[in-house]
Motif scaffolding. Structure first.
Motif, PDB file in Angstrom:
ATOM      1  N   ALA A 240      40.486  -9.158   5.453  1.00 56.59           N
ATOM      2  CA  ALA A 240      40.806  -8.567   4.157  1.00 56.59           C
ATOM      3  C   ALA A 240      42.319  -8.497   3.955  1.00 56.59           C
ATOM      4  O   ALA A 240      42.838  -8.843   2.879  1.00 56.59           O
ATOM      5  CB  ALA A 240      40.182  -7.175   4.054  1.00 56.59           C
ATOM      6  N   ALA A 241      43.024  -8.081   4.988  1.00 58.87           N
ATOM      7  CA  ALA A 241      44.489  -8.023   4.902  1.00 58.87           C
ATOM      8  C   ALA A 241      45.086  -9.421   4.786  1.00 58.87           C
ATOM      9  O   ALA A 241      46.033  -9.650   4.023  1.00 58.87           O
ATOM     10  CB  ALA A 241      45.047  -7.303   6.122  1.00 58.87           C
ATOM     11  N   LEU A 242      44.536 -10.369   5.543  1.00 56.36           N
ATOM     12  CA  LEU A 242      45.043 -11.740   5.507  1.00 56.36           C
ATOM     13  C   LEU A 242      44.893 -12.342   4.109  1.00 56.36           C
ATOM     14  O   LEU A 242      45.816 -12.988   3.589  1.00 56.36           O
ATOM     15  CB  LEU A 242      44.296 -12.576   6.546  1.00 56.36           C
ATOM     16  CG  LEU A 242      44.747 -14.021   6.772  1.00 56.36           C
ATOM     17  CD1 LEU A 242      44.432 -14.444   8.201  1.00 56.36           C
ATOM     18  CD2 LEU A 242      44.066 -14.993   5.804  1.00 56.36           C
ATOM     19  N   GLY A 262      32.122 -10.278   9.892  1.00 54.53           N
ATOM     20  CA  GLY A 262      32.949  -9.374   9.092  1.00 54.53           C
ATOM     21  C   GLY A 262      33.836 -10.128   8.125  1.00 54.53           C
ATOM     22  O   GLY A 262      34.094  -9.664   7.005  1.00 54.53           O
ATOM     23  N   ALA A 263      34.291 -11.325   8.519  1.00 54.49           N
ATOM     24  CA  ALA A 263      35.149 -12.144   7.660  1.00 54.49           C
ATOM     25  C   ALA A 263      34.410 -12.579   6.402  1.00 54.49           C
ATOM     26  O   ALA A 263      34.974 -12.581   5.295  1.00 54.49           O
ATOM     27  CB  ALA A 263      35.645 -13.357   8.427  1.00 54.49           C
ATOM     28  N   VAL A 264      33.136 -12.967   6.544  1.00 53.51           N
ATOM     29  CA  VAL A 264      32.339 -13.380   5.386  1.00 53.51           C
ATOM     30  C   VAL A 264      32.254 -12.231   4.381  1.00 53.51           C
ATOM     31  O   VAL A 264      32.388 -12.426   3.161  1.00 53.51           O
ATOM     32  CB  VAL A 264      30.937 -13.836   5.831  1.00 53.51           C
ATOM     33  CG1 VAL A 264      30.013 -14.007   4.628  1.00 53.51           C
ATOM     34  CG2 VAL A 264      31.024 -15.131   6.632  1.00 53.51           C
ATOM     35  N   ARG A 265      32.057 -11.027   4.890  1.00 55.44           N
ATOM     36  CA  ARG A 265      31.980  -9.857   3.996  1.00 55.44           C
ATOM     37  C   ARG A 265      33.303  -9.624   3.294  1.00 55.44           C
ATOM     38  O   ARG A 265      33.332  -9.321   2.089  1.00 55.44           O
ATOM     39  CB  ARG A 265      31.557  -8.636   4.824  1.00 55.44           C
ATOM     40  CG  ARG A 265      31.437  -7.353   4.030  1.00 55.44           C
ATOM     41  CD  ARG A 265      30.562  -6.332   4.760  1.00 55.44           C
ATOM     42  NE  ARG A 265      31.032  -6.045   6.102  1.00 55.44           N
ATOM     43  CZ  ARG A 265      31.890  -5.063   6.397  1.00 55.44           C
ATOM     44  NH1 ARG A 265      32.379  -4.301   5.438  1.00 55.44           N
ATOM     45  NH2 ARG A 265      32.249  -4.852   7.657  1.00 55.44           N
ATOM     46  N   VAL A 267      35.581 -11.866   2.560  1.00 55.80           N
ATOM     47  CA  VAL A 267      35.774 -12.923   1.550  1.00 55.80           C
ATOM     48  C   VAL A 267      35.047 -12.547   0.267  1.00 55.80           C
ATOM     49  O   VAL A 267      35.595 -12.643  -0.844  1.00 55.80           O
ATOM     50  CB  VAL A 267      35.277 -14.282   2.087  1.00 55.80           C
ATOM     51  CG1 VAL A 267      35.225 -15.312   0.970  1.00 55.80           C
ATOM     52  CG2 VAL A 267      36.179 -14.773   3.228  1.00 55.80           C
ATOM     53  N   ARG A 268      33.805 -12.097   0.401  1.00 53.97           N
ATOM     54  CA  ARG A 268      33.023 -11.737  -0.781  1.00 53.97           C
ATOM     55  C   ARG A 268      33.642 -10.544  -1.513  1.00 53.97           C
ATOM     56  O   ARG A 268      33.689 -10.515  -2.750  1.00 53.97           O
ATOM     57  CB  ARG A 268      31.593 -11.417  -0.369  1.00 53.97           C
ATOM     58  CG  ARG A 268      30.799 -12.661   0.016  1.00 53.97           C
ATOM     59  CD  ARG A 268      29.431 -12.278   0.503  1.00 53.97           C
ATOM     60  NE  ARG A 268      28.618 -13.464   0.763  1.00 53.97           N
ATOM     61  CZ  ARG A 268      27.656 -13.511   1.662  1.00 53.97           C
ATOM     62  NH1 ARG A 268      27.391 -12.456   2.406  1.00 53.97           N
ATOM     63  NH2 ARG A 268      26.955 -14.618   1.834  1.00 53.97           N
TER      64      ARG A 268
END
Length: 349
Positions: A240-242, A262-265, A267-268
């Protein structure tokens, strides 16, 4: 042999009972049943037959004490449970455990499974001859505890800066390069790398592979790290920060599968979609990768063969045979899925 009292469990026959029934000494029984000493073949067979008729079972603990070995090996890791197992308990660590247990049993050894995240203190409660350490970090506390207890070990995953120690190399650099090349072929122009913080080779070598890929493909390097103990939420927060700081990011190579979910979440939640706006790939082709929505492109690390090789290396150490300094797992295989496929025929298989 005395009859048991009514209501009591029948007494198990002892080595003395076998000796009396076979008209030999207890020493002869021990030698005959354990293949020791010079016992006449006919006597050996008679003793074995009598032992079977009486239902005699040897005291395994006593045998271990006499031999000075437990016929058991441990599997352990300093990785937190949040990344090694997860809610399903069917992650990377458990896949290794299942394969190692099967191979150890074929050699007459039991596998003792200690929960990941242990400092190694749990070794005080088990009787083992040696251990396999899954992906140790630099100055790993589990490896240090094994050394303190004088127990030989091998690493599954190359230990940072410890090339002299026997290990099975999981090809961390080649795995990262495979994923990054896949993203390039899929059209990524601004991919970022997300790894665990710390010094495990899987993270250190992935960063090196990413630096080379960025130079080769002309990418501007963008990286982030997350703490292993934070699991999926740590991956979410890092991505999210990235994405806030680097909005042009169009692909994420997230090495830890828990982080990738967690990354997929993240992104959405940023208003983007996977894979059309941001592709996501991860290292380990396990349950998380297969059940994520969309399913995650990942890598078959051939853990069954790697775990078997680790057991073989450890048994060679226990037999005082000179082990190889490093054995490589089979070459990694890309498993392309929807998380990095942008349209019909786009998946790079």
């Amino acid at each position: 042999m005395a009859s048991p009292r009514p209501g009591s469990a029948p007494r198990q026959p002892t080595i003395a009972d076998v000796a009396r029934a076979a008209s030999v000494s207890r020493t002869t029984v021990s030698h005959a049943l354990n293949g020791l000493g010079k016992v006449d073949p006919r006597t050996r067979e008679r003793v074995k037959r009598v032992a079977e008729e009486l239902g005699y079972r040897p005291n395994l603990r006593a045998q271990r004490l006499r031999r000075g070995e437990a016929k058991a090996i441990a599997l352990l890791s300093s990785m937190p449970l949040a990344v090694a197992g997860g809610p399903s308990r069917l992650g990377f660590y458990m896949e290794v455990a299942a394969a190692a247990a099967e191979h150890a049993l074929a050699h007459g050894f039991a596998l003792v499974l200690l929960p990941p995240g242990e400092s190694g203190a749990g070794l005080a409660t088990v009787d083992v001859d040696g251990a396999i350490v899954v992906e140790p970090g630099e100055a790993d506390p589990v490896v240090a505890e094994l050394a303190r207890r004088g127990l030989p070990c091998v690493a599954l995953g190359r230990p940072p800066g410890a090339d002299r120690e026997p290990c099975v190399d999981l090809n961390a650099e080649a795995v990262a390069a495979l994923l990054l090349d896949h993203l390039s072929r899929q059209g990524a122009r601004h991919p970022a790398l997300v790894t665990a913080a710390g010094s495990r080779s899987s993270a250190v070598e992935a960063r090196a592979a990413y630096a080379r890929a960025a130079e080769q493909y002309g990418w501007r390097p963008v990286t982030a790290v997350a703490e292993e103990s934070g699991g999926e939420q740590a991956g979410h927060d890092a991505v999210a920060a990235l994405l806030r700081d680097h909005p042009r990011t169009d692909a994420l190579c997230v090495l830890v599968d828990a982080f990738a979910v967690g990354a997929v979440r993240a992104v959405r939640e940023s208003g983007r979609t996977v894979p059309d706006d941001v592709m996501v790939v991860t290292r380990y082709d396990g349950l998380r990768a297969r059940t994520c929505t969309p399913a995650l492109t990942a890598v078959d690390l051939h853990l069954e063969q790697a775990a078997a090789a680790a057991v073989e290396l450890l048994l060679r150490r226990l037999r005082d045979e000179a082990p190889c300094a490093s054995v490589r797992a089979p070459d990694p295989t890309l498993v392309a899925r929807a998380s990095s496929s942008r349209g019909p025929g786009a998946a790079d298989t």
